[in-house]
Write a protein that holds these residues in place. Structure first.
Motif, PDB file in Angstrom:
ATOM      1  N   ASP A 151       1.100  -1.090  -0.001  1.00  0.00           N
ATOM      2  CA  ASP A 151      -0.095  -0.108   0.099  1.00  0.00           C
ATOM      3  C   ASP A 151       0.909   1.153   0.020  1.00  0.00           C
ATOM      4  O   ASP A 151       0.567   2.409  -0.749  1.00  0.00           O
ATOM      5  N   GLN A 152       1.803   1.183   0.870  1.00  0.00           N
ATOM      6  CA  GLN A 152       2.729   2.504   0.715  1.00  0.00           C
ATOM      7  C   GLN A 152       3.483   2.666  -0.610  1.00  0.00           C
ATOM      8  O   GLN A 152       3.581   3.886  -0.885  1.00  0.00           O
ATOM      9  N   LEU A 153       3.965   1.740  -1.044  1.00  0.00           N
ATOM     10  CA  LEU A 153       4.643   1.729  -2.264  1.00  0.00           C
ATOM     11  C   LEU A 153       3.546   2.144  -3.575  1.00  0.00           C
ATOM     12  O   LEU A 153       3.684   3.116  -4.525  1.00  0.00           O
ATOM     13  N   VAL A 154       2.251   1.747  -3.362  1.00  0.00           N
ATOM     14  CA  VAL A 154       1.190   2.099  -4.317  1.00  0.00           C
ATOM     15  C   VAL A 154       0.842   3.828  -4.306  1.00  0.00           C
ATOM     16  O   VAL A 154       0.892   4.538  -5.069  1.00  0.00           O
ATOM     17  N   HIS A 155       0.909   4.208  -2.808  1.00  0.00           N
ATOM     18  CA  HIS A 155       0.833   5.764  -2.464  1.00  0.00           C
ATOM     19  C   HIS A 155       1.892   6.611  -3.225  1.00  0.00           C
ATOM     20  O   HIS A 155       1.599   7.432  -3.823  1.00  0.00           O
ATOM     21  N   LEU A 198      -4.941   3.013 -11.841  1.00  0.00           N
ATOM     22  CA  LEU A 198      -4.846   3.221 -10.466  1.00  0.00           C
ATOM     23  C   LEU A 198      -5.887   3.241  -9.633  1.00  0.00           C
ATOM     24  O   LEU A 198      -6.417   2.441  -8.561  1.00  0.00           O
ATOM     25  N   VAL A 199      -6.880   3.950 -10.332  1.00  0.00           N
ATOM     26  CA  VAL A 199      -8.309   4.130  -9.735  1.00  0.00           C
ATOM     27  C   VAL A 199      -9.145   2.911  -9.808  1.00  0.00           C
ATOM     28  O   VAL A 199      -9.623   2.555  -8.864  1.00  0.00           O
ATOM     29  N   SER A 200      -9.280   2.248 -10.784  1.00  0.00           N
ATOM     30  CA  SER A 200      -9.763   0.963 -10.930  1.00  0.00           C
ATOM     31  C   SER A 200      -9.139  -0.146  -9.932  1.00  0.00           C
ATOM     32  O   SER A 200      -9.878  -1.052  -9.415  1.00  0.00           O
ATOM     33  N   THR A 258      -6.880   5.961   1.123  1.00  0.00           N
ATOM     34  CA  THR A 258      -5.884   6.631   1.086  1.00  0.00           C
ATOM     35  C   THR A 258      -5.479   7.025  -0.456  1.00  0.00           C
ATOM     36  O   THR A 258      -5.425   8.042  -0.888  1.00  0.00           O
ATOM     37  N   SER A 259      -5.505   5.836  -1.161  1.00  0.00           N
ATOM     38  CA  SER A 259      -5.450   5.927  -2.495  1.00  0.00           C
ATOM     39  C   SER A 259      -6.725   6.563  -3.145  1.00  0.00           C
ATOM     40  O   SER A 259      -6.319   7.477  -4.175  1.00  0.00           O
ATOM     41  N   ARG A 260      -7.765   6.161  -2.848  1.00  0.00           N
ATOM     42  CA  ARG A 260      -8.794   7.016  -3.491  1.00  0.00           C
ATOM     43  C   ARG A 260      -8.813   8.495  -2.937  1.00  0.00           C
ATOM     44  O   ARG A 260      -9.103   9.266  -4.075  1.00  0.00           O
ATOM     45  N   LEU A 306      -6.162   9.792  -5.484  1.00  0.00           N
ATOM     46  CA  LEU A 306      -6.421  10.034  -7.153  1.00  0.00           C
ATOM     47  C   LEU A 306      -7.596  11.143  -7.052  1.00  0.00           C
ATOM     48  O   LEU A 306      -7.649  11.929  -8.171  1.00  0.00           O
ATOM     49  N   ALA A 307      -8.711  11.239  -6.216  1.00  0.00           N
ATOM     50  CA  ALA A 307      -9.678  12.131  -6.325  1.00  0.00           C
ATOM     51  C   ALA A 307      -9.097  13.461  -6.546  1.00  0.00           C
ATOM     52  O   ALA A 307      -9.512  14.327  -7.258  1.00  0.00           O
TER      53      ALA A 307
END
Length: 209
Positions: free
Chosen positions: A64-68, A120-122, A130-132, A135-136
């Motif tokens: 998750d941290q990497l994705v962020h 990345l949204v999908s 956090t990702s949402r 992205l928003a």
């Protein structure tokens, strides 16, 4: 890890550590884009980035941290690109040039991978708040570049007063993201071209003759 903790960690990075961290994020961004977030493991990222397990986990406690961090990277790349293309937009021709540039860039890979941010949204928006949120926020800023340009067109008399720049910007962004998805499915940029042409035709319907 909290935002303050992440910032504190970045400040403590040595020059070599910053280079390693950047290499990991760049490798992850490319893997996520080509293969999809869910199919990429941390071991895949480690192998591609040429880092050890201890190096990777020193910078990222989990995926998750990497994705962020990848979201932050992609947001910077896309917003910086479109800021240059749209920050002085004050005519329909400028909007057309931006559209042509985006379509051309996607055509270089036959539309095969879609939008680096939209993908990345999908993959993450439904399961990771956090990702949402990241992205928003990025999509809102991206869309604002378009609506600000449309407002400038209203101010200089190019766009009719009854036009709603925010709604038109949302329509253009929806056409862009839908076009990316259709092009990815077809592996052909033509559906994206058609989608954006329809959106621009809608904007043109408000242009002063």
């Amino acid at each position: 890890m909290s935002v303050d903790a992440a910032l504190s960690q970045e400040r403590r990075l040595t020059a070599r550590g910053a280079v390693t961290r950047n290499r990991i994020v760049q490798a992850a961004a490319e893997l996520f884009y080509v293969r999809g977030v869910d199919s990429v493991t941390l071991d895949d990222v480690r192998a591609t980035s040429g880092t050890s397990k201890s190096q990777l986990y020193r910078h990222f406690a989990d995926k998750d941290q990497l994705v962020h961090s990848v979201i932050d990277l992609r947001a910077d790349q896309i917003l910086n690109r479109d800021r240059q293309l749209l920050e002085r937009m004050n005519s329909i021709r400028a909007l057309e040039r931006w559209t042509d540039t985006i379509i051309h860039l996607n055509s270089l890979q036959d539309g095969a991978y879609g939008c680096a941010l939209g993908s990345l949204v999908s993959a993450r928006a439904a399961q990771d708040p956090t990702s949402r949120g990241k992205l928003a926020e990025t999509f809102a800023e991206w869309e604002q570049f378009i609506s600000a340009g449309l407002r400038r067109m209203q101010e200089n008399g190019t766009l009719r007063e009854e036009a709603d720049p925010d709604q038109l910007a949302t329509a253009v962004m929806a056409a862009l993201q839908g076009g990316y998805l259709l092009a990815q499915t077809a592996q052909d940029v033509e559906p994206m071209r058609v989608s954006m042409q329809m959106a621009l035709d809608h904007v043109r319907s408000y242009v002063v003759a």
